[in-house]
Scaffold this motif. Structure first.
Motif, PDB file in Angstrom:
ATOM      1  N   ARG A  53      15.161  -0.281  -3.271  1.00 18.21           N
ATOM      2  CA  ARG A  53      15.532   1.044  -2.769  1.00 18.21           C
ATOM      3  C   ARG A  53      15.151   1.233  -1.302  1.00 18.21           C
ATOM      4  N   HIS A  54      14.258   0.379  -0.803  1.00 21.59           N
ATOM      5  CA  HIS A  54      13.799   0.478   0.580  1.00 21.59           C
ATOM      6  C   HIS A  54      14.374  -0.625   1.466  1.00 21.59           C
ATOM      7  N   LEU A  55      15.116  -1.557   0.873  1.00 26.01           N
ATOM      8  CA  LEU A  55      15.529  -2.742   1.609  1.00 26.01           C
ATOM      9  C   LEU A  55      16.413  -2.418   2.813  1.00 26.01           C
ATOM     10  N   SER A  56      17.378  -1.544   2.649  1.00 25.62           N
ATOM     11  CA  SER A  56      18.269  -1.226   3.777  1.00 25.62           C
ATOM     12  C   SER A  56      17.484  -0.637   4.946  1.00 25.62           C
ATOM     13  N   ASP A  57      16.528   0.222   4.646  1.00 22.11           N
ATOM     14  CA  ASP A  57      15.689   0.803   5.693  1.00 22.11           C
ATOM     15  C   ASP A  57      14.817  -0.268   6.347  1.00 22.11           C
ATOM     16  N   TRP A  58      14.239  -1.129   5.536  1.00 21.13           N
ATOM     17  CA  TRP A  58      13.415  -2.208   6.093  1.00 21.13           C
ATOM     18  C   TRP A  58      14.241  -3.151   6.956  1.00 21.13           C
TER      19      TRP A  58
ATOM     20  N   GLU B 215      21.675  -3.657 -10.245  1.00 20.80           N
ATOM     21  CA  GLU B 215      21.434  -3.011  -8.956  1.00 20.80           C
ATOM     22  C   GLU B 215      21.555  -3.986  -7.795  1.00 20.80           C
ATOM     23  N   PHE B 216      21.087  -5.217  -7.983  1.00 27.21           N
ATOM     24  CA  PHE B 216      21.193  -6.178  -6.889  1.00 27.21           C
ATOM     25  C   PHE B 216      22.631  -6.653  -6.721  1.00 27.21           C
ATOM     26  N   ALA B 217      23.374  -6.783  -7.815  1.00 32.11           N
ATOM     27  CA  ALA B 217      24.797  -7.113  -7.713  1.00 32.11           C
ATOM     28  C   ALA B 217      25.525  -6.019  -6.936  1.00 32.11           C
ATOM     29  N   GLN B 218      25.202  -4.784  -7.226  1.00 31.35           N
ATOM     30  CA  GLN B 218      25.827  -3.671  -6.501  1.00 31.35           C
ATOM     31  C   GLN B 218      25.448  -3.711  -5.017  1.00 31.35           C
ATOM     32  N   PHE B 219      24.188  -4.007  -4.733  1.00 31.88           N
ATOM     33  CA  PHE B 219      23.736  -4.093  -3.338  1.00 31.88           C
ATOM     34  C   PHE B 219      24.494  -5.194  -2.591  1.00 31.88           C
ATOM     35  N   CYS B 220      24.714  -6.333  -3.258  1.00 30.28           N
ATOM     36  CA  CYS B 220      25.395  -7.465  -2.627  1.00 30.28           C
ATOM     37  C   CYS B 220      26.919  -7.362  -2.706  1.00 30.28           C
ATOM     38  N   GLU B 221      27.407  -6.328  -3.373  1.00 28.74           N
ATOM     39  CA  GLU B 221      28.848  -6.090  -3.520  1.00 28.74           C
ATOM     40  C   GLU B 221      29.517  -7.238  -4.285  1.00 28.74           C
ATOM     41  N   THR B 222      28.851  -7.640  -5.377  1.00 26.79           N
ATOM     42  CA  THR B 222      29.408  -8.651  -6.272  1.00 26.79           C
ATOM     43  C   THR B 222      29.476  -8.088  -7.692  1.00 26.79           C
ATOM     44  N   LYS B 223      30.204  -8.775  -8.552  1.00 24.88           N
ATOM     45  CA  LYS B 223      30.334  -8.330  -9.933  1.00 24.88           C
ATOM     46  C   LYS B 223      29.109  -8.694 -10.768  1.00 24.88           C
TER      47      LYS B 223
ATOM     48  N   LEU C 245      13.297 -15.035 -14.834  1.00 25.40           N
ATOM     49  CA  LEU C 245      12.460 -14.157 -14.016  1.00 25.40           C
ATOM     50  C   LEU C 245      11.909 -13.067 -14.928  1.00 25.40           C
ATOM     51  N   ASP C 246      10.589 -12.850 -14.886  1.00 26.02           N
ATOM     52  CA  ASP C 246       9.986 -11.917 -15.838  1.00 26.02           C
ATOM     53  C   ASP C 246      10.249 -10.457 -15.468  1.00 26.02           C
ATOM     54  N   SER C 247      10.052  -9.594 -16.430  1.00 26.58           N
ATOM     55  CA  SER C 247      10.410  -8.185 -16.266  1.00 26.58           C
ATOM     56  C   SER C 247       9.498  -7.459 -15.290  1.00 26.58           C
ATOM     57  N   ILE C 248       8.237  -7.875 -15.184  1.00 28.58           N
ATOM     58  CA  ILE C 248       7.343  -7.226 -14.217  1.00 28.58           C
ATOM     59  C   ILE C 248       7.864  -7.449 -12.801  1.00 28.58           C
ATOM     60  N   GLN C 249       8.237  -8.687 -12.488  1.00 34.05           N
ATOM     61  CA  GLN C 249       8.744  -8.967 -11.140  1.00 34.05           C
ATOM     62  C   GLN C 249      10.052  -8.237 -10.862  1.00 34.05           C
ATOM     63  N   THR C 250      10.940  -8.193 -11.843  1.00 31.07           N
ATOM     64  CA  THR C 250      12.201  -7.481 -11.601  1.00 31.07           C
ATOM     65  C   THR C 250      11.959  -5.984 -11.449  1.00 31.07           C
ATOM     66  N   GLY C 251      10.976  -5.450 -12.169  1.00 34.50           N
ATOM     67  CA  GLY C 251      10.634  -4.035 -12.002  1.00 34.50           C
ATOM     68  C   GLY C 251      10.100  -3.750 -10.609  1.00 34.50           C
ATOM     69  N   LEU C 252       9.248  -4.643 -10.099  1.00 30.46           N
ATOM     70  CA  LEU C 252       8.728  -4.482  -8.741  1.00 30.46           C
ATOM     71  C   LEU C 252       9.856  -4.601  -7.721  1.00 30.46           C
ATOM     72  N   LEU C 253      10.765  -5.529  -7.959  1.00 34.44           N
ATOM     73  CA  LEU C 253      11.892  -5.703  -7.044  1.00 34.44           C
ATOM     74  C   LEU C 253      12.815  -4.491  -7.045  1.00 34.44           C
TER      75      LEU C 253
ATOM     76  N   VAL D 128       0.846  -1.201   0.000  1.00 32.51           N
ATOM     77  CA  VAL D 128       0.000   0.000   0.000  1.00 32.51           C
ATOM     78  C   VAL D 128       0.878   1.246   0.000  1.00 32.51           C
ATOM     79  N   GLU D 129       1.933   1.213   0.780  1.00 29.08           N
ATOM     80  CA  GLU D 129       2.859   2.338   0.862  1.00 29.08           C
ATOM     81  C   GLU D 129       3.499   2.643  -0.482  1.00 29.08           C
ATOM     82  N   LEU D 130       3.808   1.601  -1.251  1.00 32.22           N
ATOM     83  CA  LEU D 130       4.512   1.771  -2.534  1.00 32.22           C
ATOM     84  C   LEU D 130       3.588   1.561  -3.731  1.00 32.22           C
TER      85      LEU D 130
END
Length: 432
Positions: free
Chosen positions: A282-287, A44-52, A269-277, A13-15
């Motif tokens: 962007r909120h994961l660190s805060d969560w 973006e997820f590779a960057q978040f996990c600090e992997t190549k 993995l389909d593009s709709i799910q990756t778009g939602l992810l 609901v928030e997002l």
């Protein structure tokens, strides 16, 4: 008060506007499989996990299976993991063609006990064992899809699959050191540990889960810290060849359209799910930080439980009638980890009775996991018996998952803690 075990409504609901926009954009561009959204999320997820590299796949189970296959694991190989985990961990091993072997867990962290791993490998290297000898790794990954194991192949330890359970990193320095000694691959099951941190004494720095093994698997099942609106998963790695092979495995073995280097799977993995992810990432660190704060609040609230006070205080003045009740053991977080509390687990010998009492008072709970894998009917053929892994068996009979999610309120937590205290103070624990 009603306290759900998990709240998947509040964050959506928030997002809502951002998430709906993703869907609307996909409709207007007709980009449903692959494309810019998938590629952007992987970066973006590779960057978040600090992997190549990151390769998005259909589920966490696919992520584990593809990582093992890409690393060359298959028939004749044995993969060592723990019995205190979800069955997807071992399904991935079996479905890669390899054999499953278990070692017990550390009773404090609920993760793989490096000492038990070392003991197991020493026994396998003994004269009456499998003939395994300490060695330098010289592993050559296979390139084709692997077939089921044949009966004439004798399994040989070739990989270790530690699980970062409940959002708590396993002791990766110790596990990796032991694996290196025996020339074994290490692949992380990070399906519950998005963003968790481990301090490597060897490298003298904090590392993200998913960046320490040859590869790592993540799940984006809706209830995870980073959850899709459906199924989803990803493999992270610093190895370009592993990433390339997984990219082919998820897409029918295609290096490019209609050119198949190996027989693969339909694991995209389909593009709709990756778009939602991407929106949620962007909120994961805060969560995650909110989960950590919730865990600290639980720790404080539960420390007032008479059983904890009796156990921890040298000069307790509590009524001694409570001293015979079972202790509540809160989660243990080592100084070398920063857990992200996918689940908040307590332990009590009155687990089933306490769970029933909380349910009656409107509080959702969970059991993760009530039967260790070595005792599951699905693995009868492995030949394990009750008593083989006593720590996992003990923990499985005592664990209880309390409500845990980023939007959990202080008043909800206070209510949960109050009802737990009432269960013991009223003598309910003795009535069952």
């Amino acid at each position: 008060m009603q306290v759900p075990f998990l709240d998947l409504i509040a964050p959506h609901v928030e997002l809502e506007e951002e998430l709906v926009k993703v869907f609307r954009d996909c409709l207007r561009k007709a980009s449903f499989v692959g494309g810019p959204q998938v590629q952007a999320f992987e970066q973006e997820f590779a960057q978040f996990c600090e992997t190549k590299y990151c390769v998005a796949v259909n589920s966490g189970t696919d992520a584990l299976r593809f990582a093992l296959i890409a690393a060359g694991i298959g028939p004749g190989d044995e993969v060592i993991t723990v019995p205190n985990t979800f069955i997807a961990t071992t399904e991935a091993i079996s479905q890669s063609g390899a054999s499953v072997a278990f070692v017990d867990i550390d009773e404090r962290t609920y993760n793989m006990d490096p000492n038990k791993l070392d003991d197991y490998l020493k026994k396998r290297s003994a004269p009456n064992g499998s003939g395994l000898k300490p060695q330098t790794s010289n592993l050559k990954p296979r390139t084709s899809r692997l077939q089921p194991p044949t009966s004439n192949l004798k399994p040989r330890p070739r990989a270790v699959l530690p699980v970062h359970l409940y959002g708590q990193p396993a002791d990766m320095d110790s596990i990796q050191e032991i694996a290196d000694q025996y020339g074994l691959i290490v692949i992380e099951d990070a399906c519950q540990a998005h963003g968790a941190l481990y301090y490597s004494g060897k490298d003298e720095k904090w590392k993200k889960t998913g960046s320490m093994g040859l590869a790592a698997a993540f799940s984006f099942y809706p209830g995870k810290n980073l959850g899709a609106c459906g199924e989803g998963g990803a493999v992270t790695t610093n190895d370009e060849e592993i990433a390339r092979k997984i990219s082919m495995l998820r897409d029918h073995g295609q290096a490019k359209k209609y050119y198949h280097e190996c027989e693969g799977y339909n694991g995209r993995l389909d593009s709709i799910q990756t778009g939602l992810l991407r929106v949620k990432l962007r909120h994961l660190s805060d969560w995650n930080e909110k989960r950590r704060q919730n865990a600290l609040r639980y720790n404080e609230l539960l420390s007032h439980n008479p059983e904890l006070a009796t156990r921890n205080s040298k000069h307790s003045t509590l009524d001694t009638r409570h001293s015979t009740l079972d202790s509540i053991i809160p989660p243990f977080e080592p100084s070398w980890t920063k857990a992200v509390y996918h689940l908040y687990i307590i332990r009590t010998k009155k687990r089933d009775e306490l769970q029933k009492y909380l349910t009656e008072n409107g509080i959702g709970t969970g059991l993760h996991y009530p039967i260790p894998l070595h005792l599951q009917k699905a693995y009868t053929s492995l030949g394990y018996a009750e008593g083989d892994f006593p720590v996992s068996e003990k923990v499985a009979s005592e664990i209880l998952s309390l409500p845990m999610f980023p939007h959990l309120t202080g008043s909800q937590q206070e209510y949960v803690a109050t009802k737990i205290q009432e269960f013991y103070l009223s003598g309910s624990a003795l009535k069952w």
